[in-house]
Design a protein around this motif. Structure first.
Motif, PDB file in Angstrom:
ATOM      1  N   SER A 140     -82.618 -69.315 -96.612  1.00  0.00           N
ATOM      2  CA  SER A 140     -82.058 -68.013 -96.975  1.00  0.00           C
ATOM      3  C   SER A 140     -81.177 -68.120 -98.210  1.00  0.00           C
ATOM      4  CB  SER A 140     -81.248 -67.444 -95.809  1.00  0.00           C
ATOM      5  OG  SER A 140     -80.181 -68.310 -95.475  1.00  0.00           O
ATOM      6  N   LEU A 141     -80.440 -69.240 -98.351  1.00  0.00           N
ATOM      7  CA  LEU A 141     -79.603 -69.400 -99.529  1.00  0.00           C
ATOM      8  C   LEU A 141     -80.453 -69.598-100.775  1.00  0.00           C
ATOM      9  CD1 LEU A 141     -76.663 -71.679 -98.293  1.00  0.00           C
ATOM     10  CD2 LEU A 141     -76.666 -69.219 -98.664  1.00  0.00           C
ATOM     11  N   VAL A 142     -81.547 -70.358-100.618  1.00  0.00           N
ATOM     12  CA  VAL A 142     -82.444 -70.572-101.753  1.00  0.00           C
ATOM     13  C   VAL A 142     -83.038 -69.248-102.215  1.00  0.00           C
ATOM     14  CG1 VAL A 142     -84.611 -71.643-102.463  1.00  0.00           C
ATOM     15  CG2 VAL A 142     -82.980 -72.932-101.095  1.00  0.00           C
ATOM     16  N   GLU A 143     -83.334 -68.399-101.270  1.00  0.00           N
ATOM     17  CA  GLU A 143     -83.992 -67.136-101.596  1.00  0.00           C
ATOM     18  C   GLU A 143     -83.043 -66.160-102.279  1.00  0.00           C
ATOM     19  OE1 GLU A 143     -86.263 -63.484 -99.227  1.00  0.00           O
ATOM     20  OE2 GLU A 143     -85.385 -65.172 -98.141  1.00  0.00           O
ATOM     21  N   THR A 153     -83.159 -66.696-108.477  1.00  0.00           N
ATOM     22  CA  THR A 153     -84.234 -65.909-107.863  1.00  0.00           C
ATOM     23  C   THR A 153     -84.067 -64.425-108.147  1.00  0.00           C
ATOM     24  OG1 THR A 153     -82.965 -65.853-105.794  1.00  0.00           O
ATOM     25  CG2 THR A 153     -84.609 -67.586-106.028  1.00  0.00           C
ATOM     26  N   ARG A 154     -82.826 -63.961-108.207  1.00  0.00           N
ATOM     27  CA  ARG A 154     -82.607 -62.549-108.518  1.00  0.00           C
ATOM     28  C   ARG A 154     -82.978 -62.265-109.978  1.00  0.00           C
ATOM     29  NH1 ARG A 154     -77.561 -60.352-108.196  1.00  0.00           N
ATOM     30  NH2 ARG A 154     -78.296 -58.389-107.293  1.00  0.00           N
ATOM     31  N   ALA A 155     -82.668 -63.200-110.881  1.00  0.00           N
ATOM     32  CA  ALA A 155     -82.996 -63.005-112.297  1.00  0.00           C
ATOM     33  C   ALA A 155     -84.506 -63.025-112.533  1.00  0.00           C
ATOM     34  CB  ALA A 155     -82.320 -64.079-113.141  1.00  0.00           C
ATOM     35  N   LEU A 156     -85.224 -63.841-111.757  1.00  0.00           N
ATOM     36  CA  LEU A 156     -86.669 -63.946-111.926  1.00  0.00           C
ATOM     37  C   LEU A 156     -87.429 -62.898-111.133  1.00  0.00           C
ATOM     38  CD1 LEU A 156     -87.090 -67.847-111.785  1.00  0.00           C
ATOM     39  CD2 LEU A 156     -87.008 -66.364-113.803  1.00  0.00           C
ATOM     40  N   GLU A 188     -85.703 -59.080-103.570  1.00  0.00           N
ATOM     41  CA  GLU A 188     -85.696 -57.631-103.701  1.00  0.00           C
ATOM     42  C   GLU A 188     -84.325 -57.071-104.073  1.00  0.00           C
ATOM     43  OE1 GLU A 188     -85.052 -56.809 -98.905  1.00  0.00           O
ATOM     44  OE2 GLU A 188     -86.806 -56.018 -99.958  1.00  0.00           O
ATOM     45  N   SER A 189     -83.251 -57.819-103.829  1.00  0.00           N
ATOM     46  CA  SER A 189     -81.913 -57.307-104.144  1.00  0.00           C
ATOM     47  C   SER A 189     -81.746 -57.060-105.634  1.00  0.00           C
ATOM     48  CB  SER A 189     -80.845 -58.286-103.657  1.00  0.00           C
ATOM     49  OG  SER A 189     -80.939 -59.520-104.357  1.00  0.00           O
ATOM     50  N   GLY A 190     -82.438 -57.860-106.467  1.00  0.00           N
ATOM     51  CA  GLY A 190     -82.341 -57.649-107.903  1.00  0.00           C
ATOM     52  C   GLY A 190     -82.894 -56.307-108.322  1.00  0.00           C
ATOM     53  N   ALA A 191     -84.070 -55.948-107.783  1.00  0.00           N
ATOM     54  CA  ALA A 191     -84.686 -54.659-108.124  1.00  0.00           C
ATOM     55  C   ALA A 191     -83.853 -53.498-107.597  1.00  0.00           C
ATOM     56  CB  ALA A 191     -86.100 -54.604-107.559  1.00  0.00           C
ATOM     57  N   LEU A 192     -83.307 -53.634-106.388  1.00  0.00           N
ATOM     58  CA  LEU A 192     -82.478 -52.573-105.824  1.00  0.00           C
ATOM     59  C   LEU A 192     -81.213 -52.377-106.650  1.00  0.00           C
ATOM     60  CD1 LEU A 192     -82.819 -53.385-102.012  1.00  0.00           C
ATOM     61  CD2 LEU A 192     -83.941 -51.552-103.294  1.00  0.00           C
ATOM     62  N   SER A 193     -80.620 -53.502-107.089  1.00  0.00           N
ATOM     63  CA  SER A 193     -79.418 -53.413-107.925  1.00  0.00           C
ATOM     64  C   SER A 193     -79.728 -52.742-109.256  1.00  0.00           C
ATOM     65  CB  SER A 193     -78.847 -54.814-108.159  1.00  0.00           C
ATOM     66  OG  SER A 193     -77.739 -54.774-109.030  1.00  0.00           O
ATOM     67  N   ASP A 194     -80.885 -53.069-109.829  1.00  0.00           N
ATOM     68  CA  ASP A 194     -81.268 -52.459-111.112  1.00  0.00           C
ATOM     69  C   ASP A 194     -81.459 -50.947-110.975  1.00  0.00           C
ATOM     70  OD1 ASP A 194     -81.177 -54.888-112.377  1.00  0.00           O
ATOM     71  OD2 ASP A 194     -83.323 -55.299-112.124  1.00  0.00           O
ATOM     72  N   GLN A 195     -82.005 -50.516-109.869  1.00  0.00           N
ATOM     73  CA  GLN A 195     -82.202 -49.074-109.663  1.00  0.00           C
ATOM     74  C   GLN A 195     -80.864 -48.350-109.599  1.00  0.00           C
ATOM     75  OE1 GLN A 195     -84.604 -48.587-106.156  1.00  0.00           O
ATOM     76  NE2 GLN A 195     -86.384 -49.633-107.037  1.00  0.00           N
ATOM     77  N   THR A 196     -79.913 -48.938-108.877  1.00  0.00           N
ATOM     78  CA  THR A 196     -78.579 -48.335-108.786  1.00  0.00           C
ATOM     79  C   THR A 196     -77.906 -48.309-110.149  1.00  0.00           C
ATOM     80  OG1 THR A 196     -78.376 -49.117-106.505  1.00  0.00           O
ATOM     81  CG2 THR A 196     -76.349 -48.470-107.639  1.00  0.00           C
ATOM     82  N   ARG A 197     -78.028 -49.405-110.869  1.00  0.00           N
ATOM     83  CA  ARG A 197     -77.390 -49.481-112.189  1.00  0.00           C
ATOM     84  C   ARG A 197     -78.001 -48.481-113.162  1.00  0.00           C
ATOM     85  NH1 ARG A 197     -76.246 -55.922-113.428  1.00  0.00           N
ATOM     86  NH2 ARG A 197     -75.286 -56.423-111.414  1.00  0.00           N
ATOM     87  N   ASP A 198     -79.305 -48.275-113.078  1.00  0.00           N
ATOM     88  CA  ASP A 198     -79.942 -47.312-113.973  1.00  0.00           C
ATOM     89  C   ASP A 198     -79.377 -45.904-113.771  1.00  0.00           C
ATOM     90  OD1 ASP A 198     -81.510 -49.290-115.038  1.00  0.00           O
ATOM     91  OD2 ASP A 198     -83.267 -48.852-113.778  1.00  0.00           O
ATOM     92  N   VAL A 199     -79.132 -45.538-112.528  1.00  0.00           N
ATOM     93  CA  VAL A 199     -78.553 -44.221-112.241  1.00  0.00           C
ATOM     94  C   VAL A 199     -77.145 -44.124-112.833  1.00  0.00           C
ATOM     95  CG1 VAL A 199     -77.768 -42.678-110.415  1.00  0.00           C
ATOM     96  CG2 VAL A 199     -79.936 -43.912-110.166  1.00  0.00           C
ATOM     97  N   LEU A 200     -76.349 -45.194-112.656  1.00  0.00           N
ATOM     98  CA  LEU A 200     -74.983 -45.190-113.179  1.00  0.00           C
ATOM     99  C   LEU A 200     -74.968 -45.155-114.706  1.00  0.00           C
ATOM    100  CD1 LEU A 200     -73.369 -47.812-110.776  1.00  0.00           C
ATOM    101  CD2 LEU A 200     -73.133 -45.334-110.700  1.00  0.00           C
TER     102      LEU A 200
END
Length: 428
Positions: free
Chosen positions: A279-282, A287-290, A294-306
């Motif tokens: 879980s830590l490796v994931e 992994t978020r940058a590459l 899925e947390s990276g994509a979710l964070s990007d969606q939130t940031r785009d709205v902001l």
């Protein structure tokens, strides 16, 4: 606009602090004494006293005392105690350092205008930002530590952070990012990233192999902490630091430091993925940058709205700004500055970035004490295109340390040159 008594008092103290701050920068730049033979450091010390008063006012408005408040007030008190005992005249600041301070002053001037005329002012957040950024920088530049003091302070900061990371990693919950002492993951990563230049500098100037290996290991721990924090921005700043180091140090004796840092970063990550749980490796910065989590994509969606919201406010009030009520929304400090502090705020931040670049341009390539902090500051501003931790108080202690290191290295080089010329005159 109506103010309660506490807000009005904070506004007065903040304005007085800013005025004293600007006067202090001018006096320190010229290395002059003020009237009645008072050392120029009296002005920043007075600013520090006003800041402590403002901090006490903030406690009443913003809530209980935080570790950042204790650290900040304690540091200012220590600088006052040290500076009062020193009688020597302060040397003029390098032009690029003065430009950096001027940019910060312009930024807060824009912030003051936005607080008075913006649609969403927050005097508490504005005063907190002014105190958190201005006082640490003033304290470092008033103290103006010698080279040996800078090395000691850098070593202490790196060791304390490394010990904290090593202590925190075993207690990290599976599926969670490493938080450390901060209240937000990205802020913790920024604090660790800002100490990477200190660790690299200590490894470069170390006189023995065990010391070099020790500080190199400290760098590895900081890099692992950044990876475990899950901050893609801090990871990018780390890579920018290494890449610029390769370019700027290419023909110097310290050329091995930057590529070695990148190799150690890659090696530490390979070792990490072989010993950590699944879980830590994931769930980490790589992994978020590459895009492997899925947390990276979710964070990007939130940031785009902001970001869209910030752009809409900027287009409505591009000159004045809206005020400091939304200082932690947008993960791009340049857009954030334009939003909360208007055109002047954006200009001030641009001047600060330019000053960091000039530090790198004017630094002597064989002087690690100049080039390493300069590269560190440039990497910091590069990573701030994807982060919003510009307002954290403890972060500015590390930035002030980098500026103090740059100044101490310049003074040390001048002293060595003076000694060399004096010796040449004696010989001739």
């Amino acid at each position: 606009m109506k103010f309660d008594p506490v807000q009005l008092a904070l506004l007065i103290v903040t304005a007085a602090t800013a005025a004293i701050w600007v006067a202090a920068v001018v006096r320190h730049r010229r290395g002059r004494r003020v009237r009645r033979r008072v050392d120029a450091s009296a002005l920043p010390l007075l600013a520090g006293a006003a800041t402590v008063a403002a901090s006490l006012g903030l406690l009443r408005v913003a809530g209980p005392l935080t570790p950042g408040d204790v650290l900040l007030v304690g540091f200012v008190a220590a600088v006052v105690a040290v500076r009062v005992r020193r009688e020597e005249r302060l040397s003029p600041l390098p032009q690029e350092i003065t430009l950096f301070l001027a940019g910060l002053a312009v930024f807060f001037a824009g912030g003051a205008i936005a607080e008075l005329f913006g649609a969403e002012p927050s005097f508490v957040e504005y005063t907190r930002a002014l105190i958190g950024a201005g006082v640490p920088l003033l304290a470092w530049l008033v103290w103006r530590p010698r080279w040996d003091q800078v090395v000691f302070a850098s070593g202490a900061a790196v060791v304390l952070t490394v010990v904290h990371i090593l202590y925190a990693i075993p207690f990290q919950e599976e599926g969670r990012r490493l938080l450390g002492w901060a209240s937000q993951y990205n802020h913790f990563a920024t604090a660790a990233m800002l100490l990477v230049p200190a660790a690299v500098l200590l490894a470069v100037i170390a006189r023995s192999r065990p010391a070099r290996l020790g500080w190199t290991a400290a760098f590895v721990v900081l890099a692992v902490g950044i990876v475990l924090s899950g901050s893609r921005a801090a990871l990018g700043g780390l890579l920018v630091f290494g890449a610029l180091g390769v370019v700027l140090w290419f023909r110097s004796r310290t050329v091995i430091a930057a590529p070695l840092a990148l190799l150690l970063l890659a090696g530490s990550y390979v070792a990490f993925i072989n010993v950590a749980s699944e879980s830590l490796v994931e769930y980490n910065a790589v992994t978020r940058a590459l895009g492997l989590h899925e947390s990276g994509a979710l964070s990007d969606q939130t940031r785009d709205v902001l970001v869209d919201d910030a752009w809409s406010r900027v287009t409505e009030r591009p000159a004045i700004g809206t005020g400091f009520a939304r200082t932690a929304n947008v993960h791009n400090i340049y857009l954030q500055a334009w939003d909360v502090a208007g055109a002047l705020g954006l200009l001030g931040l641009a001047v600060m970035t330019l000053a960091a670049v000039l530090m790198g341009v004017r630094a002597r390539r064989r002087q690690a004490g100049e080039i390493v902090p300069a590269v560190g500051l440039v990497a910091f501003f590069a990573h701030m295109n994807f982060n919003n931790s510009f307002w954290d108080r403890y972060m500015w202690l590390s930035i002030g340390l980098m500026l103090a290191t740059y100044c101490a290295s310049r003074v040390r080089r001048s002293d060595h040159l003076l000694e060399h010329n004096t010796e040449q005159v004696r010989v001739s």
